[in-house]
Design a protein around this motif. Structure first.
Motif, mmCIF file in Angstrom:
data_model
loop_
_atom_site.group_PDB
_atom_site.id
_atom_site.type_symbol
_atom_site.label_atom_id
_atom_site.label_comp_id
_atom_site.label_asym_id
_atom_site.label_seq_id
_atom_site.Cartn_x
_atom_site.Cartn_y
_atom_site.Cartn_z
ATOM 1 N N ASP A 119 -17.550 7.716 46.696
ATOM 2 C CA ASP A 119 -18.699 7.046 46.105
ATOM 3 C C ASP A 119 -18.244 5.710 45.519
ATOM 4 O OD1 ASP A 119 -21.054 6.288 44.997
ATOM 5 O OD2 ASP A 119 -21.092 7.809 43.427
ATOM 6 N N TRP A 120 -18.393 4.659 46.296
ATOM 7 C CA TRP A 120 -17.921 3.336 45.895
ATOM 8 C C TRP A 120 -19.097 2.427 45.509
ATOM 9 C CZ3 TRP A 120 -13.354 1.408 49.422
ATOM 10 C CH2 TRP A 120 -12.369 2.396 49.473
ATOM 11 N N GLU A 121 -20.151 3.009 44.954
ATOM 12 C CA GLU A 121 -21.370 2.243 44.682
ATOM 13 C C GLU A 121 -21.125 1.089 43.717
ATOM 14 O OE1 GLU A 121 -24.250 2.405 46.259
ATOM 15 O OE2 GLU A 121 -23.238 3.887 47.518
ATOM 16 N N GLU A 155 -1.194 -2.286 47.033
ATOM 17 C CA GLU A 155 -0.885 -3.053 45.828
ATOM 18 C C GLU A 155 -2.129 -3.790 45.358
ATOM 19 O OE1 GLU A 155 2.444 -5.567 46.467
ATOM 20 O OE2 GLU A 155 3.817 -3.932 46.961
ATOM 21 N N LYS A 156 -2.166 -4.112 44.074
ATOM 22 C CA LYS A 156 -3.340 -4.774 43.507
ATOM 23 C C LYS A 156 -3.579 -6.142 44.128
ATOM 24 C CE LYS A 156 -3.333 -2.345 39.093
ATOM 25 N NZ LYS A 156 -3.241 -2.452 37.608
ATOM 26 N N ARG A 157 -2.522 -6.773 44.603
ATOM 27 C CA ARG A 157 -2.680 -8.113 45.182
ATOM 28 C C ARG A 157 -3.269 -8.058 46.594
ATOM 29 N NH1 ARG A 157 3.650 -9.591 46.580
ATOM 30 N NH2 ARG A 157 3.833 -8.281 48.428
ATOM 31 N N ASP A 158 -3.361 -6.857 47.173
ATOM 32 C CA ASP A 158 -3.851 -6.734 48.547
ATOM 33 C C ASP A 158 -5.374 -6.789 48.580
ATOM 34 O OD1 ASP A 158 -1.257 -6.489 49.395
ATOM 35 O OD2 ASP A 158 -1.284 -4.303 49.399
ATOM 36 N N ILE A 159 -5.907 -7.986 48.348
ATOM 37 C CA ILE A 159 -7.347 -8.206 48.374
ATOM 38 C C ILE A 159 -7.570 -9.671 48.688
ATOM 39 C CG2 ILE A 159 -7.437 -8.665 45.879
ATOM 40 C CD1 ILE A 159 -10.233 -7.403 45.861
ATOM 41 N N ASP A 160 -8.648 -10.001 49.375
ATOM 42 C CA ASP A 160 -8.909 -11.391 49.720
ATOM 43 C C ASP A 160 -8.958 -12.246 48.462
ATOM 44 O OD1 ASP A 160 -9.015 -10.666 52.331
ATOM 45 O OD2 ASP A 160 -11.170 -10.902 52.580
ATOM 46 N N PHE A 161 -8.413 -13.447 48.564
ATOM 47 C CA PHE A 161 -8.272 -14.316 47.392
ATOM 48 C C PHE A 161 -9.608 -14.593 46.705
ATOM 49 C CE2 PHE A 161 -8.046 -18.552 45.415
ATOM 50 C CZ PHE A 161 -7.009 -18.324 44.521
ATOM 51 N N ALA A 162 -10.684 -14.659 47.484
ATOM 52 C CA ALA A 162 -12.002 -14.984 46.916
ATOM 53 C C ALA A 162 -12.391 -14.027 45.796
ATOM 54 C CB ALA A 162 -13.065 -14.952 48.012
ATOM 55 N N ARG A 220 -9.322 -4.481 40.522
ATOM 56 C CA ARG A 220 -8.834 -3.202 39.994
ATOM 57 C C ARG A 220 -9.537 -2.020 40.655
ATOM 58 N NH1 ARG A 220 -9.452 -2.515 33.718
ATOM 59 N NH2 ARG A 220 -11.648 -2.362 34.328
ATOM 60 N N ALA A 221 -10.863 -2.125 40.824
ATOM 61 C CA ALA A 221 -11.613 -1.030 41.440
ATOM 62 C C ALA A 221 -11.194 -0.826 42.898
ATOM 63 C CB ALA A 221 -13.107 -1.313 41.366
#
Length: 401
Positions: free
Chosen positions: A269-271, A183-190, A204-205
């Motif tokens: 390729d996540w550059e 899910e989009k919310r699954d990322i560190d808050f920072a 988003r990326a």
């Protein structure tokens, strides 16, 4: 009785009551707040995400957060937080623990919020046994100050939501391959903070890259389940039935005994994400050097919210050929927002040359003769304004690029 003549025991009780009362009022804006009759694990308050769909008797019960409140008479006061409240036996921060620190009273009252990770990474430990984190001047750093209560509550909610999701997934894991709902919310808050980024929209990326990678799991799932069933069964007939399910994954004649789980290459390729993270971290570091992190985030968040409201209000009257023009006024020292003005410029109308301004063509926000959401227009305007403010506050950022 004057403050100076109050006995120490009475001051301690008053300060503790003040800290807990302010913290509870702050938390009630967003969470259900529970209180313990005894102080275990530093839990002055247990907080739960508001939800009528989960119960404590469920197989995967709702997760609660732990909040400890501290009161400081002034900036010279020092408090202590036992290490066992903050980290586990391996020294890893315990997700869901927060310290809310209150300083001063009345007009001089201030609030600071630290997560378990921020406590572990920032504060020094005492030498006594058991060890405690020393919550003194380092804990009252400007970057932890709460200037925007909504963002502070978002920070707590984000961590609880992540924790609930990851804990629930334990009940869905399969033997060979786990279920992973991205899910989009699954990322560190920072990385959700309102900091403009010229390289990438990091949340988003991160979601898009992981969602594409997750498709490999779907391709592998049926084959791996069949293999697992073969390994578990003691009946050769069942094993042969499961083996037939693997036929569709058999590789070409050059490698006849192999399995192929996907017919296309997965983009690794996540550059752009790497560059975006570097830019984000540089911005945070530059803001901390000038002690403006909290003030900038508050201003940036308010700019975005006001632009969303203003663009939404004007969206119906915006027509092709016109342009949105936004101008910003703020206190250059405190970064307090004064006002944002937004207007529509007609085709050919000159764009005012003003500092801290941004414009977006209405034409750019039409796709297949339909307008894109007003929030996307607001986001583009915010990005321009916030970038200009960031470079004004941290002029050295231009030199680092």
């Amino acid at each position: 009785m004057t403050s100076a003549s109050e006995p120490v025991w009475l001051k301690i009780m008053e300060h503790g009551a003040a800290g807990e009362a302010r913290t509870k009022a702050f938390l009630l804006d967003r969470f259900w707040v529970l209180e313990r009759s005894v102080d275990i694990d530093g839990a002055d308050f247990l907080i739960q995400l508001r939800s009528f769909s989960t119960r404590f008797t469920d197989a995967a019960p709702p997760r609660v957060g732990i909040v400890q409140a501290k009161y400081y008479q002034d900036q010279a006061t020092t408090q202590y937080i036992p290490c066992r409240y903050v980290i586990d036996d391996k020294g890893e921060p315990l997700k869901g623990f927060f310290a809310v620190l209150h300083v001063g009273n009345e007009d001089q009252a201030g609030m600071y919020l630290l997560s378990s990770r921020e406590i572990a990474e920032t504060l020094d430990r005492s030498k006594d046994d058991p060890p405690r984190y020393i919550a003194g001047k380092k804990a009252l750093d400007e970057k932890f100050r709460v200037l925007n209560r909504r963002q502070a509550l978002d920070k707590i909610q984000h961590e609880l939501a992540q924790r609930s999701s990851s804990e629930s997934l334990r009940f869905l894991d399969r033997v060979n391959i786990p279920y992973r709902k991205v899910e989009k919310r699954d990322i560190d808050f920072a990385y959700t903070l309102p900091i403009p980024n010229s390289q990438e929209d990091i949340p988003r990326a991160f979601y898009d890259y992981r969602d594409k990678l997750r498709s490999l799991l779907y391709d592998m799932e049926e084959a791996l389940v069949a293999i697992d069933n073969i390994l578990k069964t003691t009946d050769p007939h069942v094993a042969l039935q499961e083996l037939e399910k693997l036929e569709q994954y058999r590789s070409s004649s050059h490698f006849s005994d192999g399995l192929t789980f996907t017919g296309y290459k997965c983009d690794l390729d996540w550059e752009y994400l790497k560059d975006g993270l570097k830019e984000h971290d540089r911005a945070i570091s530059a803001l901390d050097k000038v002690s403006k992190r909290a003030a900038f985030l508050d201003l940036s968040g308010r700019i975005k919210q006001e632009l969303i409201a203003k663009v939404t209000e004007m969206d119906d009257e915006a027509k092709k050929g016109q342009s949105y023009f936004a101008s910003l006024s703020f206190d250059h020292e405190s970064l307090a927002l004064k006002r944002i003005r937004l207007k529509l410029l007609d085709a050919g109308e000159p764009k005012p040359k003003k500092q801290f301004s941004a414009w977006q063509s209405v034409d750019d926000h039409f796709v297949d003769k339909k307008k894109r959401p007003a929030t996307e227009v607001a986001d583009d305007l915010w990005h321009e304004l916030a970038t200009e403010v960031l470079k004004f506050v941290c002029p050295t950022l231009d030199d680092e690029e």
